[in-house]
Design a protein around this motif. Sequence first.
Motif, mmCIF file in Angstrom:
data_model
loop_
_atom_site.group_PDB
_atom_site.id
_atom_site.type_symbol
_atom_site.label_atom_id
_atom_site.label_comp_id
_atom_site.label_asym_id
_atom_site.label_seq_id
_atom_site.Cartn_x
_atom_site.Cartn_y
_atom_site.Cartn_z
ATOM 1 N N GLY A 9 0.667 -1.338 -0.064
ATOM 2 C CA GLY A 9 -0.026 0.122 -0.029
ATOM 3 C C GLY A 9 0.871 1.248 0.147
ATOM 4 N N SER A 10 0.083 2.026 -0.747
ATOM 5 C CA SER A 10 1.207 3.447 -0.858
ATOM 6 C C SER A 10 1.031 4.242 0.620
ATOM 7 C CB SER A 10 0.507 4.580 -1.868
ATOM 8 O OG SER A 10 1.236 5.676 -1.871
ATOM 9 N N ILE A 11 2.152 4.873 0.792
ATOM 10 C CA ILE A 11 2.513 5.561 1.971
ATOM 11 C C ILE A 11 2.811 6.868 1.998
ATOM 12 C CG2 ILE A 11 2.841 3.550 3.767
ATOM 13 C CD1 ILE A 11 5.844 4.058 3.294
ATOM 14 N N GLU A 12 2.571 7.349 0.673
ATOM 15 C CA GLU A 12 2.820 8.760 0.253
ATOM 16 C C GLU A 12 1.376 9.530 -0.143
ATOM 17 O OE1 GLU A 12 5.902 9.339 -2.899
ATOM 18 O OE2 GLU A 12 6.948 7.720 -2.222
ATOM 19 N N THR A 13 1.411 10.690 0.435
ATOM 20 C CA THR A 13 0.211 11.427 0.284
ATOM 21 C C THR A 13 0.047 11.859 -1.104
ATOM 22 O OG1 THR A 13 0.336 12.564 2.448
ATOM 23 C CG2 THR A 13 -0.995 13.510 0.976
ATOM 24 N N PRO A 14 -1.089 11.663 -2.054
ATOM 25 C CA PRO A 14 -1.100 11.861 -3.343
ATOM 26 C C PRO A 14 -1.219 13.480 -3.374
ATOM 27 C CG PRO A 14 -3.399 11.313 -2.429
ATOM 28 C CD PRO A 14 -2.414 11.057 -1.480
ATOM 29 N N GLU A 15 -0.549 13.609 -4.549
ATOM 30 C CA GLU A 15 -0.496 15.118 -5.157
ATOM 31 C C GLU A 15 -1.887 15.608 -5.437
ATOM 32 O OE1 GLU A 15 2.736 15.453 -7.894
ATOM 33 O OE2 GLU A 15 1.718 16.879 -9.126
ATOM 34 N N ASN A 16 -2.175 16.850 -5.255
ATOM 35 C CA ASN A 16 -3.597 17.516 -5.682
ATOM 36 C C ASN A 16 -3.114 18.459 -6.810
ATOM 37 O OD1 ASN A 16 -5.547 19.406 -5.909
ATOM 38 N ND2 ASN A 16 -5.999 19.122 -3.572
ATOM 39 N N PRO A 17 -3.290 17.785 -7.987
ATOM 40 C CA PRO A 17 -2.947 18.745 -9.272
ATOM 41 C C PRO A 17 -3.475 20.016 -9.435
ATOM 42 C CG PRO A 17 -4.011 16.545 -9.885
ATOM 43 C CD PRO A 17 -3.756 16.554 -8.357
ATOM 44 N N VAL A 18 -4.902 19.756 -9.132
ATOM 45 C CA VAL A 18 -5.717 21.164 -9.154
ATOM 46 C C VAL A 18 -5.085 22.018 -8.095
ATOM 47 C CG1 VAL A 18 -8.006 22.060 -8.795
ATOM 48 C CG2 VAL A 18 -7.710 20.044 -9.895
ATOM 49 N N GLY A 19 -4.859 21.608 -7.083
ATOM 50 C CA GLY A 19 -4.398 22.751 -6.115
ATOM 51 C C GLY A 19 -3.012 23.118 -6.586
ATOM 52 N N VAL A 20 -2.066 22.274 -7.031
ATOM 53 C CA VAL A 20 -0.737 22.747 -7.468
ATOM 54 C C VAL A 20 -0.916 23.567 -8.725
ATOM 55 C CG1 VAL A 20 1.275 21.721 -8.557
ATOM 56 C CG2 VAL A 20 0.563 20.685 -6.954
ATOM 57 N N ALA A 21 -1.704 23.352 -9.817
ATOM 58 C CA ALA A 21 -2.036 24.375 -10.840
ATOM 59 C C ALA A 21 -2.348 25.772 -10.214
ATOM 60 C CB ALA A 21 -2.888 23.664 -11.847
ATOM 61 N N LEU A 22 -3.480 25.741 -9.284
ATOM 62 C CA LEU A 22 -3.816 27.001 -8.938
ATOM 63 C C LEU A 22 -2.775 27.794 -8.118
ATOM 64 C CD1 LEU A 22 -7.174 25.754 -7.189
ATOM 65 C CD2 LEU A 22 -6.843 27.251 -9.034
ATOM 66 N N ALA A 23 -2.196 27.051 -7.294
ATOM 67 C CA ALA A 23 -0.942 27.841 -6.557
ATOM 68 C C ALA A 23 0.083 28.410 -7.487
ATOM 69 C CB ALA A 23 -0.187 26.872 -5.454
ATOM 70 N N ALA A 24 0.406 27.595 -8.509
ATOM 71 C CA ALA A 24 1.290 28.090 -9.291
ATOM 72 C C ALA A 24 0.951 29.222 -10.328
ATOM 73 C CB ALA A 24 1.866 26.814 -10.211
#
Lengths: 289, 576
Positions: free
Chosen positions: A146-161
């Motif tokens: 099982g993945s133990i890394e928090t998934p990226e939030n691409p919409v959030g990344v795009a907004l922040a950028a």
Amino acid sequence: MANNINYTSGAKPVWCPGCGDYGVFAGLNSALTQLGIDKEKVLIVSGIGCSSAMPHVFSTYGIHSLHGRLIPVATGAKLANDDLTVIGVGGDGDGYGIGVGHLIHAARRNVDMTYIVIDNQIYGLTTGQASPTSLLGAKTKSTPLGSIETPENPVGVALAAGASYVARGFAGDPVHLAGLIKEGILHKGFAIIDVLSNCVTFNNLNTGDWYKQRVYKIEEGYDPTDMSKAVEKALEAERSNWSKIPIGLFYKKERPTYSEQDITLKKGPLVNQPDPTKQQVLEALDDLR
Amino acid sequence: MASVSVRIAGANGDGIESSGALLIEAAAKNGLHVFGYRGYQSIVGGGHVWYQVRIGDSDLHSHGRGIDILVALNQDAILHQKNSLNNNSIVIYDPSKVNVDALDTSKSRAVKLPMLDIAMEVSGNPIIRNVVAIGAVLKFIGMDIGEFDEIIKTRFGKKGDKVVDGNIQAAARGYNYEGVETACKLSGDGKHRYVLDGNVALSYGAYAAGCKFYAAYPMTPASGIMTWFASNESKGVFFKQAEDEISAINMTIGASVAGVRAMCGTSGGGFSLMVEALGLSGMLEAPIVVVNSQRTGPSTGFPTKTEQADLLFAMHASQGEFPRIVVAPSSVKESFRIGAEALNLAERYQVPVIILMDQYLSECVDSVEQFDLDKVSIDRGKIVKASNGTGKFKRYELTGDGISPRAFPGTKGLEHIAPSDEHNEYGELMSDMLAGLDESIEMRKKMHEKRMKKIDTMLKNETVFVPKVINEGAEYFFVTFGSTTGSAIEATEILKGKGRSFGVVSFEYIMPLDKERTLKLLEGKKLIDVEANYTRQLAQVIKQSTGIEIKDSILRYDGEAFTGDEIAERALLLTN
């Protein structure tokens, strides 16, 4: 405006039956058809991954580039010829993993292009490893426990950028997706459309049904010019523990494109600008005397 | 030939660079030849920095060995530079700041000049002390102060009369100071020359040949090219600063496919990041020019120091096989020519061209009388501008010379895909459903042969892929490449003065290499390999291409550039 241009190449797609990529193919084809852009002015740029076979099913110009590098390739092409409609198509590994650095800068830069990310939360072409958007606990070939890394939030990344057009679509609803792509192409600036998509072969968690039960269209009356609301919306899927995933236009802001502000590109497409004459070179060399 | 090497040394922030530039301008306006080289470190403030300005009455090929006139702006200048002082040298120093007890008085004469006091008296601005020193230097080398006044007026005119007057007075006080007297007289020929470094020369060459697009990430010592393109957008070129070198080269490829002449540049570290996309350029047959200005490696190394250790790397970077051209300009003047010609070669053969500069060549300043603009032509190769209406366009057509027709997006009827995967003549994928099937095995072989055939075509059609021989008939030859060529030429002149006969074999176009013609040129010659690396990379290339093993080497890998004297001395030891 409907038209009779056939944008497809007739090449047999490489995708598995039932793959979300077909929905994106349909959505992009429909958007192009609705807009009626001259075929020779469309340049579809992809990276590497299942999604990146997209240029080949179209009969426009295309570049099938390197893994994670479609943004800079597309950026260079658009900066060189502003007359082109440049559309990037990649996947979540391509755009949110190996190429995520470029995404941030493309968003800041506001080059007038449309970037479609087919986000199936898995590396499909390499037969099923965790991707940057794989959910916590997702069991994949590379995360057997099982993945133990928090998934990226691409919409959030795009907004922040600083992306000036941020949307999310669903491959299972190509009509809705076509609208988002069309608006993205019409938008003057960098438009990103994250497309939730299913991988029938390697992602048994986020299936077509899984998405269908969770996605909902952003309600009428939502104000996409309000950044605070967009951020709230971008966090909704995580906050609801993936029970409610909004699709639609999150954010849109009119601001000058890169080419509109650069002193050389303002004069028109670079590709049409004349070479210097000998006299101009001599005058330029005078700076050195 | 007479020349004087002046070194202005002090701390970062002392205005060393602008003082050096003033002196260079003064000498060049007098019709003298100049060669300037900065010694600096990878910090923004402090440190010990210097600018060596060599001034001569004929062509100069390096900054020269040692110092004839030292302007010591601080005590460090004495400490760090005293061992580089030549016999009969002069040290100009300010007694209020510097003590010269450590100087070897049998070699050097110390001349007191109260630079700071004079600066404060005439202008109240301590930085003007440099101009006092320049005034004194002009006197020592027998130049007229009148012309210098004009330079000051042009340079500082915008800052107002007070600043101009202060500078003019400062220079005059230095010029006329007691004990400052002409030590040698250099006569200029009255010709006006361009004064520029290799990066700027390369930029002008590319501009002259219609380079419209330059992308880069800041990296010493290639940043000068970036600065040129960024500050010359008004001339119709476009510069894009990228988020990293991966982006820079991929943007360049995108621009190339879209139809503009495109170039990117970096140093070895950034070139390492560009490697994957170099292969993309090879596979798409998208012509690009990539500049790698080498610095001392490995890793971060000495960012501000020179080396020629990326040759084999440039020749072999990226997976798989594809044709490429590697070219190393041998001087500032040649950097202009190659900056232009590289774009033609890239487009004519649809290949990546790597221009190997090095820190010395990129940043040394030379005076050049004229560039041969009549030789700058623009050849964009096989471009199809309109469809002839006969079906799908074969962008990767299997042709006899390996070069297929190119069409740019926007051209109706010639739509196609440029793919990084192996493909057929139309650019259609063979990597997914067809790989391993008979038709793709056959096509892969043909397509790979088509691309590789371009090497034969360029060797057949171009005459440049052989080294240049200077002083044919000499007894010995220095075999070298890049900026080291200049110092090697200078060594031959020094050795000639000692009655020895030396020539130079300079490799500019290193890959591909015309093996037969190169072998003919080298056969029977006594060769000494001169290069700025440890592993004799050029000698390895020569052995691999021609079978000739060069026994003797003069190598340097301490970050410093070769000088003619040094090569000459070491050559004497090897050949006596």
